[in-house]
Design a protein around this motif. Structure first.
Motif, mmCIF file in Angstrom:
data_model
loop_
_atom_site.group_PDB
_atom_site.id
_atom_site.type_symbol
_atom_site.label_atom_id
_atom_site.label_comp_id
_atom_site.label_asym_id
_atom_site.label_seq_id
_atom_site.Cartn_x
_atom_site.Cartn_y
_atom_site.Cartn_z
ATOM 1 N N VAL B 13 0.840 -1.201 0.000
ATOM 2 C CA VAL B 13 0.000 0.000 0.000
ATOM 3 C C VAL B 13 0.880 1.257 0.000
ATOM 4 C CG1 VAL B 13 -1.577 1.317 1.467
ATOM 5 C CG2 VAL B 13 -2.013 -1.101 1.042
ATOM 6 N N TYR B 14 1.949 1.201 0.768
ATOM 7 C CA TYR B 14 2.860 2.342 0.879
ATOM 8 C C TYR B 14 3.563 2.623 -0.457
ATOM 9 C CZ TYR B 14 6.989 4.979 2.408
ATOM 10 O OH TYR B 14 7.985 5.912 2.543
ATOM 11 N N TRP B 34 -8.485 7.619 -8.477
ATOM 12 C CA TRP B 34 -9.128 6.727 -7.522
ATOM 13 C C TRP B 34 -8.490 6.902 -6.152
ATOM 14 C CZ3 TRP B 34 -6.828 4.550 -11.990
ATOM 15 C CH2 TRP B 34 -5.553 4.017 -11.814
ATOM 16 N N ARG B 35 -9.163 6.382 -5.162
ATOM 17 C CA ARG B 35 -8.670 6.518 -3.798
ATOM 18 C C ARG B 35 -7.370 5.754 -3.657
ATOM 19 N NH1 ARG B 35 -12.066 3.944 0.941
ATOM 20 N NH2 ARG B 35 -10.426 2.385 0.966
ATOM 21 N N LEU B 36 -6.383 6.399 -3.083
ATOM 22 C CA LEU B 36 -5.134 5.723 -2.757
ATOM 23 C C LEU B 36 -5.029 5.675 -1.243
ATOM 24 C CD1 LEU B 36 -2.675 7.326 -5.304
ATOM 25 C CD2 LEU B 36 -3.469 4.966 -5.269
ATOM 26 N N ASP B 37 -4.845 4.496 -0.727
ATOM 27 C CA ASP B 37 -4.719 4.356 0.717
ATOM 28 C C ASP B 37 -3.267 4.469 1.131
ATOM 29 O OD1 ASP B 37 -7.473 3.934 1.339
ATOM 30 O OD2 ASP B 37 -7.310 1.987 0.368
ATOM 31 N N ASP B 38 -3.068 4.651 2.415
ATOM 32 C CA ASP B 38 -1.723 4.699 2.953
ATOM 33 C C ASP B 38 -1.587 3.552 3.945
ATOM 34 O OD1 ASP B 38 0.822 5.529 3.472
ATOM 35 O OD2 ASP B 38 0.274 7.388 4.471
ATOM 36 N N CYS B 39 -0.348 3.224 4.256
ATOM 37 C CA CYS B 39 -0.107 2.211 5.288
ATOM 38 C C CYS B 39 -0.605 2.724 6.634
ATOM 39 C CB CYS B 39 1.389 1.914 5.373
ATOM 40 S SG CYS B 39 2.414 3.346 5.769
ATOM 41 N N GLY B 98 5.950 7.535 7.085
ATOM 42 C CA GLY B 98 6.583 6.432 6.367
ATOM 43 C C GLY B 98 5.991 5.105 6.814
ATOM 44 N N LEU B 99 6.673 4.034 6.426
ATOM 45 C CA LEU B 99 6.222 2.681 6.722
ATOM 46 C C LEU B 99 6.846 2.217 8.037
ATOM 47 C CD1 LEU B 99 4.864 -0.005 5.609
ATOM 48 C CD2 LEU B 99 7.148 -0.564 4.739
ATOM 49 N N ALA B 345 -1.663 -4.212 -3.487
ATOM 50 C CA ALA B 345 -1.649 -2.778 -3.796
ATOM 51 C C ALA B 345 -2.976 -2.349 -4.406
ATOM 52 C CB ALA B 345 -0.505 -2.452 -4.743
ATOM 53 N N LEU B 346 -3.503 -3.162 -5.303
ATOM 54 C CA LEU B 346 -4.748 -2.798 -5.984
ATOM 55 C C LEU B 346 -5.919 -2.693 -5.015
ATOM 56 C CD1 LEU B 346 -4.578 -4.934 -9.235
ATOM 57 C CD2 LEU B 346 -4.935 -2.460 -9.138
#
Lengths: 682, 682
Positions: B13-14, B34-39, B98-99, B345-346
């Motif tokens: 995801v990161y 589209w929506r992008l998520d974060d860690c 960050g991750l 990731a998708l």
């Protein structure tokens, strides 16, 4: 006027994440034990405009992206000409590790809350903004604190080190420059803590030149920073090139240990939010005046990005603590924005998986706080925006009710109520009171935005009936903690809530006062946190004179013990060296805790006697109560205006610079006309 | 062995968030819609250990936090002694931008997937890790690419600038150093694009010293970087101090325009993932060999953090494109990790608010891909971990069905299918085929992890029946696009799916072949994307000889047109200058598009004829088909092993280095024994 705009609520979520990364103690960092959300990183903003004349606009952003005008994409930061007529503007911004935000500057086309924003989810919502970020040069990713250099009032050589005393608790960045060698700085809220290196919470070990050139950083920060060479503690050499900055932390004392021949420069910059005090209070009792001042100072130190619990520890945002801060705020700063920021930060994003701060009662306080905020501000728009998150949190709470329909612990839910011994088996009475109050808040907020409140009303009525049926003990003449255990244990907490929330009828009230409040056999409240509610309940019952005494006894003796800010917990009879420990740490207790500031609320709400009777103080009531004091005078904010209450030995004077007020005095009602003083015999 | 570990799925995801911030064109950035998520940024890791002997461990992290051993907190990065016996270790890490990840090094206590991790939500899950991050010094926040310097094969002066030709499409970082003045670099997948500054997608404008000192950055990066002074294009002066690095982008040509007297240094470093080719193919037709090589090169360029669509544009992760890449991957790299990375990731995080990439069909491909992945790897564990996200996506899809129970457009859902004219009114047949296939995948995956599949099975059976009832036209002898419009329009797409998924009975199959596949009046497929399915359907029907011809015609003529990698779209008859435009941009077409690599899949799957018949190739089938070729030979990965197929003019040879295979040849079955060659007359 142009302003920075972002996805509504994300400024708060972003800064909450940053804030909660800053707790440190004993040389390690201490992240919170709850889910912290982050802002959306990919968002788009849009606005339809119609121009009478052509206009040039420039779109800036934090993040990468583009500006789409009538479907055609352009680069950010470039002047773009809009012709006369209608245009659709869409700005796409992706900021992978920060807060995506934009600033649009044109003659008439400017970024503000009328822009819509979307995170590529279902809804377009109005953008968020904040009055701190009106200038393009001010970065919303940095919280806009002010800085002022502070100097110690005393300096002593102790055991080969130097102890600096700043005279009172503060919260400050340090700037340190050393010539060579290494050095240690131990922070202390007390002298004892600073000098006890092994046990002091906060410390810094300084290596020469290991820091970045942060002097410039400091000077770039908003607010005043004194120039090098002025007011420094130790200037071994005048030329400051490169030193180390230690982010702001809480202390009154600093104990610096370095090699004897070592020279260093140490400066301290108080970091604060320039909140304006709109409330005031002075009275015939100097100790109470000092209590009010100390409470105001304590409260200001904890009013930052959000309302904090304490500035040394935890430096976190706790919903139960914040709930009280919202109330104190009404009588001191009357700052609506910090309330909204705190409410948004606490709630975070969907989906709800745990209670707020993991604590069941803290979810309830969060729900209750929205209606309280509405009562203070009349801000329907905020209620409308936060309402879906109220619904999902309430859904979460209701999905966890037990077979009797009570909120009982599920999994690792934390049932807190207070730091006090209490029978927490099964459903706990105080929690049901808070759930009932939350259902009331849901119903009222539903009404505010024109939604049906029937379900919440019904649930509330059912719950109230059940609370009475399951928790009221006729035998004890009080609400018991738990019915599941069979112990019929009575503590003050649920009974105080019953009085405050009006969940006890006249007969029950009388019994509670006699059997609980005035019964020394029932365990005393030991935290200022719950003293808040206890004293409020006493005020509500008209016992202001006793409350005056309690304030003098409890807060007064804290001052006598040397407090320069109010503490997380205090037990009057304990010797000094028994006061500082908590949570198993020798100096674990926070000595500057927001929940210690309740006298401001009590004096404003129940002595000066001011409360709103319509949302946003469109109408308000002033029902003063001398509480045994010879005289007092003070100001209470009422929306945009203020009301001034002067209780003199013989006369009561009340005046307001806005209309809508009514004075209640000796059973009579006197409308308060704008700028006209009402004088009545005391 | 110690490795970096993180919240499972968050690495993907990161890096997806970072990757999707990199698309640029015409000087502006282009974030996905589209929506992008974060860690998660605040996580905790735990592990219970029991030690036979005392052991020292060190816990490192990206982020702040602490190590709690048996309830006592310690700082990160410090040696900690664990005594003999049982211990509970808990590591708290908060990394606001960050991750958050940890690395635990001890003799026996090491960080790996046996650790549990939690984001303060409900579940503890096993940690994620990746074979790229086994060393403490390698930072999981930087994707581990390799670098190799590349040099142009030609250099020409054109119109006052210099045109560099690197001989074939590539993806490379540039390192630029100029002495003074400014300069422009125009990238081109073609010469035309590089020389057409106004229309070239990618460009860079270089100011002297405006970059950071990124040479060092480059040298720190994993992989080989040549030393200054070696192999550079132009070394005006040998001493490289400070230059500019331009992140990797796609090009074959670079056109550099600078002041005539200007001297500069320009170096290019191919950025790639060192994936090993496990599949191979050679045959009697040199053009097909070149097609296979070019497809493999095209595919490798697009196989990066995730499977990309194209390296110039969009450089995004698209579920429909990725679905084909998973299949190609089986016959080239057989890399399971890139499949898992792409799938994770998708999908991103909960809650689902839109279809994947906003496209309805792309949600279905995502669901289908999980079972395909399982079929390739037998990786039950991955299915178990991703299953809850399958369920929530399928719930989302099912919640949007129309009154007939079909998946039709809701709101701004994108119903894509293909870049082709199609009747998309109401429910579209191809989408229902994909939904049915997704229900099958849900049912199979449920079984894999021991969950009931009844609901999905039932829904599948009902849907199949309804597809036949609503979309099959006896009159047309084909599935129609839409029944709502009344147009009874026939395209190839749904009919191809019916053949591939087995949703046509024998009679229907025959009609589809005749009325659709072999009917030139039905609109031809123009994208390699859908050609993938069309040719697969033809192979499945045994028409390999025709497919050979189609491959020669379509991909062969792309090569003849000068392609060094395969394109996003291609129409054989168009003149060169009509080939490059797309989406309204003169050079809008991507000339290196992963979906152009399907010959690798077709040749491996339907010529060499290898497919798994049990998950993870525990059993597999080899059913070769010469497809009109004199001879071919090649290798297909089958799990850990490989099968070698040699179709000679007179003889067929098959050999595998693992057991479990069976050769199907002329209606007979021959078990393939490990390392024993089967020779049969052709």
């Amino acid at each position: 006027m142009s302003k920075w705009i972002w996805y509504y609520g994300d400024f708060e979520v972003y800064h909450s994440l940053k804030l909660h990364a800053r707790r440190d103690e004993f040389g390690h960092n201490f992240p919170p034990f709850w889910r912290l959300d982050d802002c959306w990183h990919n968002v788009r903003f849009r606005k339809e405009v119609e121009l009478q004349t052509p206009e040039e606009i420039t779109v800036s952003a934090h993040g990468v992206g583009n500006v789409e005008i009538d479907g055609r994409r352009h680069a950010l930061d470039e002047p773009l000409l809009l012709t006369q007529g209608k245009h659709g503007i869409m700005v796409h911004v992706l900021n992978p590790d920060g807060l995506p935000c934009i600033y649009v500057k044109g003659k008439t086309v400017v970024s503000d809350e009328t822009w819509l924003v979307n995170s590529y989810g279902r809804e377009w919502v109005n953008a968020g903004s904040n009055a701190l970020y009106l200038e393009k040069s001010v970065n919303p990713q940095e919280f806009g604190f002010s800085y002022e250099e502070i100097v110690p009032v005393q300096k002593n050589n102790v055991d080969g080190g130097i102890l600096y005393d700043f005279g009172r608790e503060t919260f400050a960045k340090l700037y340190v420059e050393i010539q060579d060698g290494e050095m240690d700085i131990f922070y202390g809220e007390t002298k004892e803590e600073a000098l006890d290196g092994r046990n002091s919470y906060l410390r810094a070990h300084i290596f020469p030149q290991s820091g970045i050139c942060s002097r410039q950083e400091l000077e770039k920060a908003p607010g005043r920073v004194s120039q090098p060479g002025q007011g420094n503690l130790e200037t071994a050499y005048g030329d400051l090139k490169c030193g180390q900055e230690i982010p702001a932390r809480a202390f009154r004392y600093l104990y610096v240990v370095s090699a004897p021949e070592q020279t260093y420069c140490l400066r301290a910059y108080h970091e604060y939010l320039p909140l304006k005090r709109r409330g005031s209070f002075r009275c015939s009792d100097e100790q109470i005046n000092k209590i009010w001042d100390t409470a105001a100072y304590t409260f200001h130190l904890n009013s930052r990005e959000f309302f904090l619990d304490g500035i040394k520890r935890d430096r976190w945002v706790w919903s139960g603590d914040a709930y009280q801060s919202y109330l104190v705020n009404r009588y001191l700063f009357f700052d609506a924005d910090i309330c909204k920021r705190t409410i948004l930060a606490l709630r975070g994003k969907e989906p709800v998986e745990k209670h707020i701060n993991t604590i069941m009662d803290y979810s309830f306080y969060w729900l209750m706080s929205i209606y309280d905020y509405y009562e203070m501000t009349g801000d329907t728009e905020f209620v409308r925006r936060i309402y879906p998150k109220m619904v999902s949190l309430m859904d979460f709470c209701l999905s966890r009710l037990d077979a009797d329909g009570f909120a009982a612990q599920v999994g690792d839910d934390w049932v807190f109520v207070d730091w006090a011994e209490m029978d927490k088996e099964g459903a706990v009475c105080a929690e049901q009171m808070l759930l009932a109050r939350s259902l009331e808040a849901m119903a009222k907020c539903s009404q505010v935005i024109g939604q049906s409140c029937d379900d919440y009303d019904k649930a509330f009525v059912q719950l109230r009936e059940k609370i009475n049926r399951f928790f009221w003990s006729e035998e004890k003449g009080a609400f018991i903690d738990s019915f599941a255990s069979g112990k019929e244990n009575v503590t003050r907490h649920a009974n105080i809530f019953a009085l405050l929330f009006g969940y006890a009828d006249a007969a029950q009230q009388e019994k509670i006062i006699k059997n609980v409040l005035q019964n020394d056999a029932v365990l005393q409240i030991r935290t200022p946190y719950f003293k808040f509610y206890e004293l409020e309940a006493m005020c509500l019952m008209g016992n202001q004179e006793k409350v005056t005494q309690r304030i003098q006894d409890y807060w007064g003796s804290m001052l006598e013990a040397g407090a320069t800010t109010f503490w997380e917990e205090y037990t009057p009879m304990l010797p000094w060296d028994g006061q500082l420990a908590m949570y198993g740490d020798k100096y674990g207790k926070s000595l500057c805790h927001a929940w210690g500031a309740s006298p401001i609320y009590l004096l404003g709400r129940y002595y000066m006697g001011v409360r709103p009777t319509q949302p946003g103080y469109k109408a308000f009531e002033v029902m003063p109560n001398a509480g045994g004091l010879d005289w007092f005078q003070g100001t209470v904010p009422v929306g945009e205006g203020s009301v001034f209450v002067h209780m003199q030995p013989e006369v009561l004077e009340v005046c307001a610079d806005v209309g809508g007020g009514v004075l209640l005095w000796k059973g009579e009602r006197f409308p308060i006309k704008k700028n006209e003083v009402i004088r009545l015999p005391r």
